[in-house]
Design a protein around this motif. Sequence first.
Motif, PDB file in Angstrom:
ATOM      1  N   LEU A 487      47.979 -31.463  37.497  1.00 19.73           N
ATOM      2  CA  LEU A 487      47.534 -30.137  37.063  1.00 19.73           C
ATOM      3  C   LEU A 487      46.733 -30.314  35.774  1.00 19.73           C
ATOM      4  O   LEU A 487      47.194 -30.975  34.837  1.00 19.73           O
ATOM      5  CB  LEU A 487      48.711 -29.203  36.821  1.00 19.73           C
ATOM      6  CG  LEU A 487      49.682 -29.003  38.001  1.00 19.73           C
ATOM      7  CD1 LEU A 487      50.814 -28.074  37.593  1.00 19.73           C
ATOM      8  CD2 LEU A 487      48.960 -28.445  39.214  1.00 19.73           C
ATOM      9  N   LEU A 488      45.533 -29.750  35.733  1.00 20.78           N
ATOM     10  CA  LEU A 488      44.656 -29.886  34.582  1.00 20.78           C
ATOM     11  C   LEU A 488      44.533 -28.558  33.858  1.00 20.78           C
ATOM     12  O   LEU A 488      44.274 -27.517  34.479  1.00 20.78           O
ATOM     13  CB  LEU A 488      43.264 -30.372  35.005  1.00 20.78           C
ATOM     14  CG  LEU A 488      43.052 -31.887  35.110  1.00 20.78           C
ATOM     15  CD1 LEU A 488      41.619 -32.175  35.493  1.00 20.78           C
ATOM     16  CD2 LEU A 488      43.389 -32.568  33.802  1.00 20.78           C
ATOM     17  N   PHE A 489      44.706 -28.618  32.527  1.00 19.79           N
ATOM     18  CA  PHE A 489      44.556 -27.460  31.662  1.00 19.79           C
ATOM     19  C   PHE A 489      43.461 -27.752  30.635  1.00 19.79           C
ATOM     20  O   PHE A 489      43.098 -28.913  30.401  1.00 19.79           O
ATOM     21  CB  PHE A 489      45.865 -27.143  30.925  1.00 19.79           C
ATOM     22  CG  PHE A 489      47.048 -26.919  31.828  1.00 19.79           C
ATOM     23  CD1 PHE A 489      47.414 -25.649  32.192  1.00 19.79           C
ATOM     24  CD2 PHE A 489      47.790 -27.989  32.311  1.00 19.79           C
ATOM     25  CE1 PHE A 489      48.517 -25.434  33.012  1.00 19.79           C
ATOM     26  CE2 PHE A 489      48.880 -27.795  33.139  1.00 19.79           C
ATOM     27  CZ  PHE A 489      49.240 -26.514  33.491  1.00 19.79           C
ATOM     28  N   VAL A 490      42.968 -26.706  30.014  1.00 22.17           N
ATOM     29  CA  VAL A 490      42.023 -26.835  28.906  1.00 22.17           C
ATOM     30  C   VAL A 490      42.773 -26.487  27.631  1.00 22.17           C
ATOM     31  O   VAL A 490      43.286 -25.369  27.491  1.00 22.17           O
ATOM     32  CB  VAL A 490      40.799 -25.917  29.085  1.00 22.17           C
ATOM     33  CG1 VAL A 490      39.863 -26.049  27.889  1.00 22.17           C
ATOM     34  CG2 VAL A 490      40.060 -26.255  30.366  1.00 22.17           C
ATOM     35  N   ALA A 491      42.847 -27.450  26.720  1.00 17.94           N
ATOM     36  CA  ALA A 491      43.542 -27.257  25.441  1.00 17.94           C
ATOM     37  C   ALA A 491      42.518 -27.293  24.317  1.00 17.94           C
ATOM     38  O   ALA A 491      41.596 -28.106  24.329  1.00 17.94           O
ATOM     39  CB  ALA A 491      44.598 -28.334  25.231  1.00 17.94           C
ATOM     40  N   ALA A 492      42.686 -26.399  23.350  1.00 18.53           N
ATOM     41  CA  ALA A 492      41.765 -26.298  22.220  1.00 18.53           C
ATOM     42  C   ALA A 492      42.520 -26.545  20.933  1.00 18.53           C
ATOM     43  O   ALA A 492      43.662 -26.097  20.763  1.00 18.53           O
ATOM     44  CB  ALA A 492      41.096 -24.916  22.176  1.00 18.53           C
TER      45      ALA A 492
END
Length: 997
Positions: A487-492
């Motif tokens: 599962l891929l998320f976008v983290a900032a």
Amino acid sequence: MADSSSRRLLVEVCNARNLMPKDGQGTASAYVVVDFDGQRRRTKTKSRDLNPTWDERLEFSVHDPDLMPGETLELNVYNDKTMGRKGKFLGKVKITGSAFAKAGSESLVYYPLEKRSVFSQIKGEIGLKIWYVDEPASDASAGTSTGTAEKKGEAVEETKVEEKKEEKKEEKKEEEVKKEEKKEEKEKKEEKKEEKGKKEEEKKTPEKEKPKEAEKKEEEKPKEVSTPAPATPVKEPHQYSGDLEIKPHMAGDHNVKMGSYDLVQRVPYLFVRLLKAKRSGDKPVYAKLVVGSQSVCTRTISSGEWDQVFAFHKASLTATSLEVSVHEEKKAEGDKPADHASLGTVSFDLQEVPKRSPPDSPLAPQWYTLEGTTEGSEGCDVMVAVWIGTQADESFQEAWQSDSGGLNAHTRCKAYLSPKLWYLRLSVIQTQDLRLPSLAESKPRPVAGTELYVKGQLGAQVFKTGRIILGGASASTSGNPCWNEDLLFVAAEPFDPYLTIVVEDVIAGKPVGHAKVPLSTVHRRADDRVEPPPRWLNLIGDDARPYAGRVHVQVCLEGGYHVLDEAVQVASDVRAASKHLSKPPIGLLEVGVRGASSLVPMKVSKDGSSGSTDSYVVVKYGPKWARTRTIIDQFNPRWNEQYAWDVFDPCTVLTIAVFDNVRYKQTEPGRDVRIGKVRIRLSTLDTNRVYINTYPLTAVHPIGARKMGEIELAIRFSCPSWLNLLQSYSNPLLPRMHYVKPLGPTQQDMLRHTAMRIVSARLARSEPPLGPEVVHYLLETDAYTWSMRRSKANWFRVVRCLSGLAGLVKWIHGVRMWTHPPTTALVHILLLVIVFCPQMILSTLFLYLFFVLVWRYRYRTREPNGMDPRLSHVDSVGPDELDEEFDGFPSSRPADVVRLRYDRIRAVAGRAQTLLGDVAAQGERFEAILNWRDPRATGLFTLFCFLTSLICYMAPFKILVVLMGFYYLRHPRFRGDMPSVAFNFFRRLPSLSDRML
């Protein structure tokens, strides 16, 4: 910082892989030379090893920690000449100071070895760990330094003695090698002399040939090649302390370029700095500045210390003097209203105000005694500084500006930075010892038939794995189910505190348990060579099940990807997220926003008699957003602001957009209105050249396209090294991880929209905020949504690209039909040349392309192009199609309008469906002739193949090609009007269209 602490830079040279053999024997004896901040270190030599391992730690002192991000660490790998015949270059790596990690966060990163020139033969990579350590310099250490000085001196002397011994050993080795080489040379010379003497006696060669033979001797002599170090020669292992020229980082030129303001006009302003007033009372006072019809007041303060700067546009001044007055507020007493008593006024003649340029020091304020005090008020002195400057003055950014709405935060010029984005990968492996929630209190829960999935949540992002039904015989469906899904998320940055992992029970409708992973503990990796450490997490259930099992996962932050937050075709930055993979910039981009003209009124009065436009410009390149100040109520605004960016890839796009400011005069948040946009690709710009052009601003509205005005820009792309610029064209566009572990198109599009929302939300929380409508307009968020206008434009783009092929087919048809007999005759001659001289085909083709390109160079585009309304087909669509383009998702239009648009899309899709069917039918005919679907047709083709093979075997190939070419180019008098036999035969072959329902 240099006074209170000292900084050391540590470079651990670990190993190298797959080096290029350079010693003539298939191996290499490699050593590494590292240069930083005028210091040089060298590792030991690993003899005859293409995968050497050093594991040496080199230490450098940082002279100025504040300038470290602009420094460059250069690492060169050489082949040791004492181990072979020649010392050769094996590769280099350049790392900017901004990529250095702090102690404790360093990691092993493999950097690919770069070429020194375009023609260098380099391969392989080198593994490094780079970090810096800040050490506070305490007083105690200063007091005890004298006691340890002797020990340090002794250690230095010992190291020097050892270095001298090692140098002497190296010199002895070199002398022995040279002696052996000289002996070999003498033996070769004697042998050559004997051979030449014999040849002279036998062949009696003339004396004229002797000088040539002597020249050949000198060429055959082995020459000593020194190690190609970037500076002075290196002696192992002593430290280099000589003069070394370190070129400044591109960002170091930022301030010089921005401060110079050489791309825009310098606009004069009258600056007034009011610091404070000196008086006997303690009542609140304020100052008032009056220049002709313009007046402005400071804030009211009891202490009388304002420290405010005011900037008046000099072109708008109608008076010849400036008046500064101080007033005292008096509270209302009884029936008397509040009064403002004047404490005096001081006047300045504008013709006598001094001028100041940014290189000059700031003008010192002076005390002035006010005159004309009212009755009952005491005297007052005010500290003021008045000068004439430009927008390049350092006080201009924070000053009250007469042409941009004063001190309103929404009208100031600002620079924004997009948050640094990472991909967060959650690999769900399996779960064990699950304790499922019960369906009823009295009944135990059976395991068989339970349907489970794992859900990951980071902020507002929620992604789920596939579902698994327990009770199967396989390991994945047993009591310990296995998923093995990512599962891929976008983290900032700064990251959210936790990643939440939940195991959900579909039948019970409630979670089995959950676990939280702090992002501060997550492993960061720069490539796929390092596997993230797996971890077991305990699942926390409800009150009845404090322990609900455990889940096996891998969590890591992927630094080897570039997180796309804008459309791919207009990307302005393609660097990887990890700073360890960042490379130094290849150039500098400078943009001067000069002004705009003929802007249309964006705000109309209630009676419709007048309008106004309060415009500002946003320039976006890479992670940096530059916003100009807002010019109030002008249709021909002049900003004259200049900004600069580092360029890491020339194949990127600069985006400039103009907006009408709506927020600054509304108490409730509004939406700024777009005026127009310009995009310029950097690869179309000549280096070190200034482009000053005017670009039209065209905006597409639901009612149609409209020209909103023009914007004047000055652009310069500076590049110090042509080789680095040309070499970038051979590098992949995206980082390595995009090709090693690529993301699917659907997943990439979903992550891109998520990144856009994150960037928009972060910039909206800035002060002043950059509105979501501004961010979405520049990031092209609607680039992949359906639009009839874009579909037509893309179709005509395809037709335009194929027009060249269509023109070639038309020309061949004209040659075949003898439309121009001389051309056909020349084609016959060309056919004979190609058949009987096939080696000339490629050389002739590329030579022809060379001359065509050289001829077209004179007709190239001289200026960068902006937006093209004709290419976008903004005038060839109707109002309903434009309204459909601006409709949201899901649609908010009435049902009959949506049904009409749906029927229109069905008609377009029907034509596309027919076209796809025709293409499929042609391919099926080729398959039918080989599969004996039509036995008679396949039999005829089989007989034709046999006869053709006999003819080709018996007749020369060149004669056959010439005869077939002449037959194809025969005169129309010898050809019929009906289609050829081969075409008729192919069209009669069966396809699968008749078998479709």
